[in-house]
Motif scaffolding. Structure first.
Motif, short mmCIF file in Angstrom:
data_model
loop_
_atom_site.label_atom_id
_atom_site.label_comp_id
_atom_site.label_asym_id
_atom_site.label_seq_id
_atom_site.Cartn_x
_atom_site.Cartn_y
_atom_site.Cartn_z
N PRO A 13 -7.56 -10.98 -4.30
CA PRO A 13 -7.67 -12.29 -4.96
C PRO A 13 -6.46 -12.65 -5.82
O PRO A 13 -6.10 -13.82 -5.94
N ASP A 14 -5.81 -11.63 -6.44
CA ASP A 14 -4.65 -11.91 -7.28
C ASP A 14 -3.37 -12.06 -6.47
O ASP A 14 -2.29 -12.28 -7.03
N GLY A 15 -3.46 -11.96 -5.13
CA GLY A 15 -2.31 -12.14 -4.28
C GLY A 15 -1.63 -10.86 -3.85
O GLY A 15 -0.75 -10.89 -2.98
N ASP A 16 -1.98 -9.72 -4.47
CA ASP A 16 -1.39 -8.46 -4.04
C ASP A 16 -1.83 -8.12 -2.61
O ASP A 16 -2.93 -8.48 -2.19
N ALA A 17 -0.94 -7.43 -1.90
CA ALA A 17 -1.25 -7.03 -0.53
C ALA A 17 -1.60 -5.56 -0.49
O ALA A 17 -1.00 -4.74 -1.20
N VAL A 18 -2.57 -5.19 0.34
CA VAL A 18 -2.94 -3.80 0.56
C VAL A 18 -2.71 -3.48 2.03
O VAL A 18 -3.22 -4.17 2.92
N LEU A 19 -1.91 -2.45 2.29
CA LEU A 19 -1.56 -2.04 3.63
C LEU A 19 -2.13 -0.65 3.90
O LEU A 19 -1.95 0.26 3.10
N PHE A 20 -2.79 -0.51 5.04
CA PHE A 20 -3.27 0.80 5.47
C PHE A 20 -2.61 1.13 6.80
O PHE A 20 -2.65 0.32 7.74
N GLY A 21 -1.99 2.30 6.89
CA GLY A 21 -1.33 2.66 8.13
C GLY A 21 -1.07 4.14 8.22
O GLY A 21 -1.63 4.94 7.45
N TYR A 22 -0.21 4.52 9.14
CA TYR A 22 0.15 5.93 9.29
C TYR A 22 1.60 6.02 9.79
O TYR A 22 2.12 5.11 10.43
N THR A 23 2.24 7.13 9.47
CA THR A 23 3.61 7.36 9.88
C THR A 23 3.88 8.86 9.90
O THR A 23 3.18 9.64 9.24
N ASP A 24 4.89 9.27 10.65
CA ASP A 24 5.31 10.67 10.65
C ASP A 24 6.72 10.79 10.07
O ASP A 24 7.39 11.80 10.29
N ARG A 25 7.16 9.78 9.31
CA ARG A 25 8.51 9.78 8.76
C ARG A 25 8.50 9.74 7.24
O ARG A 25 7.58 9.17 6.63
N VAL A 26 9.53 10.32 6.64
CA VAL A 26 9.74 10.16 5.20
C VAL A 26 10.00 8.68 4.92
O VAL A 26 10.89 8.08 5.52
N THR A 27 9.21 8.09 4.02
CA THR A 27 9.30 6.66 3.76
C THR A 27 9.29 6.39 2.27
O THR A 27 8.54 7.02 1.52
N ASP A 28 10.12 5.45 1.85
CA ASP A 28 10.17 5.03 0.46
C ASP A 28 9.32 3.77 0.30
O ASP A 28 9.72 2.69 0.74
N PHE A 29 8.14 3.92 -0.32
CA PHE A 29 7.23 2.79 -0.50
C PHE A 29 7.47 2.06 -1.82
O PHE A 29 6.63 1.27 -2.26
N GLY A 30 8.60 2.33 -2.46
CA GLY A 30 8.93 1.63 -3.69
C GLY A 30 8.58 2.39 -4.94
O GLY A 30 9.02 2.03 -6.04
#
Length: 362
Positions: free
Chosen positions: A327-344
């Motif tokens: 409701p506040d506009g934030d996004a929620v992402l659900f997923g999967y990966t096999d790589r090193v990732t920088d999510f911030g």
């Protein structure tokens, strides 16, 4: 060291989709090969539906008697389970409910089949629709999107899809009759995800090859599949459309009560102002793209991951099967990966193929 294989009697392959039931629990539907026990008895080989409470305990689990393949699931505020599916022919969903070879099945909160409606009607040999995503509304209507092949009828409109499939998005009323359908027969591609807001407006995203117009905008695809996003009013009025350049794919879409639209996917090229550029990124990188209610780009974000490494069956395994806007506009992402990732917040290193849940502030 060699490990003995798992006995065949203990093997099971389960592909399931889940949705929140509105009471803190989960509804799920999927396909099963083998035998599993979710806590209410053994289920074997076929399509299954189940409901779990907020503590993860199974309230009920059933095998659907018909031979069908689950494509997507969703739930409404009353706890009904909506299942988009395909099947070799007409199916018996139980409780005297019959379904077409491609359609949406609706199960009541106790798991019994309540109703079903067809999505498209094949008019030629080998033709048919494949619903890949659905989104129910508060009024009982359901937005359905995917692709169709051959000659297919949507209501009174008979349309010819490409040999590899053409995209469609349609709205079905609560009684299962067609409200409206948007088809692009001259285009190769499909709609991968569809979502709605409280007012009933529909956003759809996918990939295409060719060219088509939407709300007066002309979209031209590249020789390889190109990503697109389109928005339609609850009454079927086309609002706006964008293509996102080349070297990218749409994983999911969502629309906020304000009319802002979120697109999530992977891109091989730098993404800015709603489209990819010429600067390559070396490998596919997770992105989010925000658009205002008129389709103008607001904000792009890239979550950079390391180049995939060859690891047997896990090579570049990544997807974002679920996207939502708070409701506040934030996004929620659900997923999967096999790589090193920088999510911030930090670089996260998966053990092999790990799932992730990310909330993106806007």
């Amino acid at each position: 060291m060699r490990v003995d294989p798992t006995p065949e009697a203990l093997r099971a392959d389960v592909h399931a989709r889940v949705a929140a039931d509105g009471a803190g629990g989960m509804l799920l539907a999927g396909n099963l090969q083998g035998t599993v026990d979710l806590g209410t008895g053994k289920l074997s080989n076929g399509a299954i539906v189940a409901r779990l409470n907020a503590d993860g305990a199974t309230l009920w689990a059933h095998r659907v008697p018909g031979e069908l393949t689950v494509k997507d699931v969703a739930a409404d505020a009353e706890g009904r389970l909506y299942v988009a599916y395909t099947a070799p022919g007409a199916v018996d969903l139980g409780n005297e409910v019959k379904g077409a070879s491609a359609g949406v099945a609706v199960f009541a909160a106790d798991g019994t089949a309540e109703r079903a409606f067809a999505v498209g009607s094949a008019e030629s040999e080998g033709a048919g629709a494949e619903p890949l995503s659905l989104s129910p509304g508060a009024d009982g209507s359901v937005a359905v999107a995917g692709r169709y092949v051959g000659t297919v009828r949507f209501g009174t409109n008979v349309t010819q899809g490409s040999g590899s499939g053409s995209p469609f998005v349609a709205l079905y009323r609560g009684n299962g009759t067609l409200g409206w359908a948007k088809v692009r027969p001259g285009v190769k591609g499909s709609v991968r995800d569809v979502s709605r807001d409280a007012a009933g407006d529909v956003v759809a995203g996918g990939d295409f090859q060719g060219s088509f117009s939407w709300a007066g905008a002309s979209l031209k695809g590249a020789s390889s599949p190109s990503p697109f996003v389109v928005v339609t009013g609850a009454d079927g009025t086309e609002r706006w459309a964008r293509d996102l350049g080349v070297d990218a794919s749409v994983q999911g879409v969502a629309i906020h009560a304000t009319g802002e639209v979120l697109v999530v996917g992977y891109t091989y090229s730098w993404l800015e102002n709603g489209a990819t550029g010429t600067d390559g990124l070396g490998s596919a990188q997770l992105f989010t793209q925000r658009f205002d209610p008129t389709g103008q780009p607001l904000a792009s974000r890239l979550f950079l991951g390391a180049t995939p490494e060859a690891r047997g069956e896990l090579y570049g395994v990544e997807a974002v099967p679920a996207v939502t806007l708070m409701p506040d506009g934030d996004a929620v992402l659900f997923g999967y990966t096999d790589r090193v990732t920088d999510f911030g917040v930090d670089k996260l290193k998966p053990t092999r193929g790990d799932v992730f849940l990310v909330r993106v502030k806007y």
